[in-house]
Design a protein around this motif. Structure first.
Motif, PDB file in Angstrom:
ATOM      1  N   MET A 104       0.848  -1.195   0.000  1.00 37.07           N
ATOM      2  CA  MET A 104       0.000   0.000   0.000  1.00 37.07           C
ATOM      3  C   MET A 104       0.875   1.233   0.000  1.00 37.07           C
ATOM      4  O   MET A 104       2.077   1.182   0.321  1.00 37.07           O
ATOM      5  N   TYR A 105       0.313   2.372  -0.366  1.00 38.13           N
ATOM      6  CA  TYR A 105       1.041   3.636  -0.329  1.00 38.13           C
ATOM      7  C   TYR A 105       0.140   4.680   0.316  1.00 38.13           C
ATOM      8  O   TYR A 105      -1.054   4.454   0.526  1.00 38.13           O
ATOM      9  N   GLU A 106       0.719   5.802   0.658  1.00 37.92           N
ATOM     10  CA  GLU A 106      -0.027   6.812   1.410  1.00 37.92           C
ATOM     11  C   GLU A 106      -0.239   8.082   0.618  1.00 37.92           C
ATOM     12  O   GLU A 106       0.587   8.480  -0.196  1.00 37.92           O
ATOM     13  N   ASN A 107      -1.380   8.717   0.891  1.00 35.70           N
ATOM     14  CA  ASN A 107      -1.681  10.045   0.359  1.00 35.70           C
ATOM     15  C   ASN A 107      -2.576  10.756   1.367  1.00 35.70           C
ATOM     16  O   ASN A 107      -3.605  10.203   1.785  1.00 35.70           O
ATOM     17  N   LYS A 108      -2.180  11.943   1.777  1.00 33.74           N
ATOM     18  CA  LYS A 108      -2.908  12.735   2.773  1.00 33.74           C
ATOM     19  C   LYS A 108      -3.152  11.962   4.063  1.00 33.74           C
ATOM     20  O   LYS A 108      -4.178  12.111   4.733  1.00 33.74           O
ATOM     21  N   GLY A 109      -2.231  11.080   4.371  1.00 33.25           N
ATOM     22  CA  GLY A 109      -2.337  10.313   5.598  1.00 33.25           C
ATOM     23  C   GLY A 109      -3.183   9.058   5.490  1.00 33.25           C
ATOM     24  O   GLY A 109      -3.325   8.313   6.470  1.00 33.25           O
ATOM     25  N   TYR A 110      -3.759   8.787   4.303  1.00 30.20           N
ATOM     26  CA  TYR A 110      -4.568   7.592   4.093  1.00 30.20           C
ATOM     27  C   TYR A 110      -3.765   6.527   3.354  1.00 30.20           C
ATOM     28  O   TYR A 110      -2.966   6.841   2.463  1.00 30.20           O
ATOM     29  N   LYS A 111      -3.978   5.276   3.712  1.00 34.62           N
ATOM     30  CA  LYS A 111      -3.364   4.173   2.997  1.00 34.62           C
ATOM     31  C   LYS A 111      -4.250   3.782   1.821  1.00 34.62           C
ATOM     32  O   LYS A 111      -5.451   3.559   1.980  1.00 34.62           O
TER      33      LYS A 111
END
Length: 451
Positions: A1-8
């Protein structure tokens, strides 16, 4: 998984690692909540992972024979190797070309025209059956200058706004009314009622050769011959919706061939994309196209971003080639006769089967009555919110015998059988045996007593 704006966020490799519970929770919370709950009640909330031709595998490795075929979208089965190979061959080609010409789009258009024996000459590509219907309705109004469109009671043409307006099923329409005006409903198969409306004038009459979602309803003998004559007499365009019936499904390449007629506009989709790519087409006679879009000022009045893209057209080209070279139209007719004979034999043995109808491998099995709470409880579906014998049969086939079918939302006492044209005789026999066993298992209930 990767993160964006603190979301996975999931990447593509994460999907195969998702647990069944994770998939079901996301479906319930982010997709169709009530459908997910209904599938759970019927024990049909399987998480499918793999598929090859007519066989589907769930996350636990259980195998199922596909007798539903995504309601006619899987004429070649799942992951047909010829279609997959064609997609692989175009992986480095330009997919979307707006200022320029696409050779794959041109090739598929030419093939489709030839499949109509050059009786329809202009092709518009889109992405679905609903879009194809929308295209046909707009073209009819643009070509004739008239506004009225006639459609049939019990019909199904899609759920986008225009397609829904010519869908004759109240439960799909009610929450969205008022719909588009000047759309007139007539009974399917009633030539007298149709002639009354045609005489009042209209742009087009849109109809399915066989009503699919309506319950696999076939027309009276010679009905379409009279329809064609009346539409010509009253200068009303005839639109045939072959989204489900096209590409060999009923035992001819197009269902209208069995009626010895030619429509003015033909709607196609579903199996055109080989069961892999979203694909639709609207094919018309030359004069209809020229009247609608034959000027520089009108040629771009109707378009769609992904219509005619390279990947979809490659899939369409490979689909047609496979159907023709493997003689699947003939296979469909022969297998359909075998299936219908077997189902009618079951009908002779059990009171529960009311009617078997259809053509080719587009078949409906209608049962006599609704189930009662006793039968629901005996079969572990007491939470089912409606007394549908079709739902009971569909649940039993998948859970006890590994066979995928579905009941019709318009007639819940009917199951629809639309397997890939590549289904084997052995797989058909397994269905017949399973259905007979289900009826026999519950012969103590009045609905399915042995004769």
């Amino acid at each position: 998984m990767y993160e964006n704006k603190g979301y996975k966020l999931y990447d593509i490799d994460d999907i195969d690692c998702m647990s069944d519970d994770e998939v079901k929770t996301i479906n319930h919370n982010r997709l169709n909540t009530k459908l997910t709950e209904l599938l759970k009640i019927l024990d049909c909330d399987k998480v499918y992972k793999d598929a090859d031709n007519c066989v589907i595998k769930d996350s636990e490795g259980n195998e199922y024979i596909d007798f539903l075929g995504a309601y006619g979208a899987m004429n070649l089965g799942s992951n047909n190797p010829h279609v997959v190979h064609a997609l692989d061959k175009v992986r480095n080609k330009l997919n979307l070309a707006f200022i320029g010409l696409n050779p794959y789009e041109a090739g598929l258009a030419e093939n489709l025209v030839k499949l109509t024996d050059n009786q329809l000459q202009h092709v518009f590509f889109c992405n679905s059956g609903s879009e194809s219907v929308e295209s046909s309705l707009k073209m009819a109004r643009a070509a004739t200058g008239k506004s009225r469109i006639i459609y049939c009671r019990n019909s199904y043409h899609g759920k986008s706004f225009g397609a829904l307006t010519v869908t004759g099923q109240a439960h799909y329409r009610q929450k969205f009314e008022p719909l588009i005006p000047d759309m007139i409903e007539v009974p399917y198969g009633n030539i007298e009622e149709l002639e009354k409306e045609l005489a009042e004038g209209a742009a087009a009459f849109i109809i399915e050769p066989i009503q699919g979602e309506g319950g696999i309803i076939t027309p009276p003998q010679n009905y379409f011959k009279e329809v064609r004559e009346l539409c010509t007499k009253h200068e009303v365009l005839l639109i045939l919706d072959e989204v489900q019936t096209g590409f060999g499904r009923t035992g001819t390449f197009f269902a209208y061939e069995q009626e010895n007629i030619v429509p003015d506009i033909l709607c196609l989709a579903k199996s055109l994309g080989g069961g892999i790519m979203p694909m639709g087409a609207c094919i018309s006679k030359e004069w209809v196209y020229q009247k609608a879009y034959g000027e520089l000022s009108t040629c771009m009045l109707h378009s769609t971003t992904f219509g005619g893209n390279t990947y979809a057209c490659a899939a369409g080209i490979a689909t047609i080639e496979t159907i023709v070279k493997e003689d699947l139209v003939k296979e469909c007719k022969e297998k359909g006769n075998f299936l219908m004979e077997g189902l009618n034999n079951l009908k002779e043995r059990y009171y529960g089967i009311k009617e078997v109808r259809g053509r080719g491998l587009m078949v409906g099995v209608e049962f006599e009555n609704n189930i009662d709470d006793t039968l629901k409880e005996a079969n572990g579906i007491k939470e089912l919110p409606f007394n549908s014998y079709g739902a009971y049969i569909a649940s039993g086939l998948i859970n006890e015998y590994g066979i995928v079918t579905a009941y019709s939302t318009n007639n819940m006492n009917l199951i629809r059988l639309e397997p890939p044209l590549t289904i084997t005789y052995d797989q058909i026999e397994k269905l017949l045996s399973a259905l007979g066993n289900l009826l026999l298992e519950n012969s103590e209930f009045d609905i399915c007593n042995v004769k």
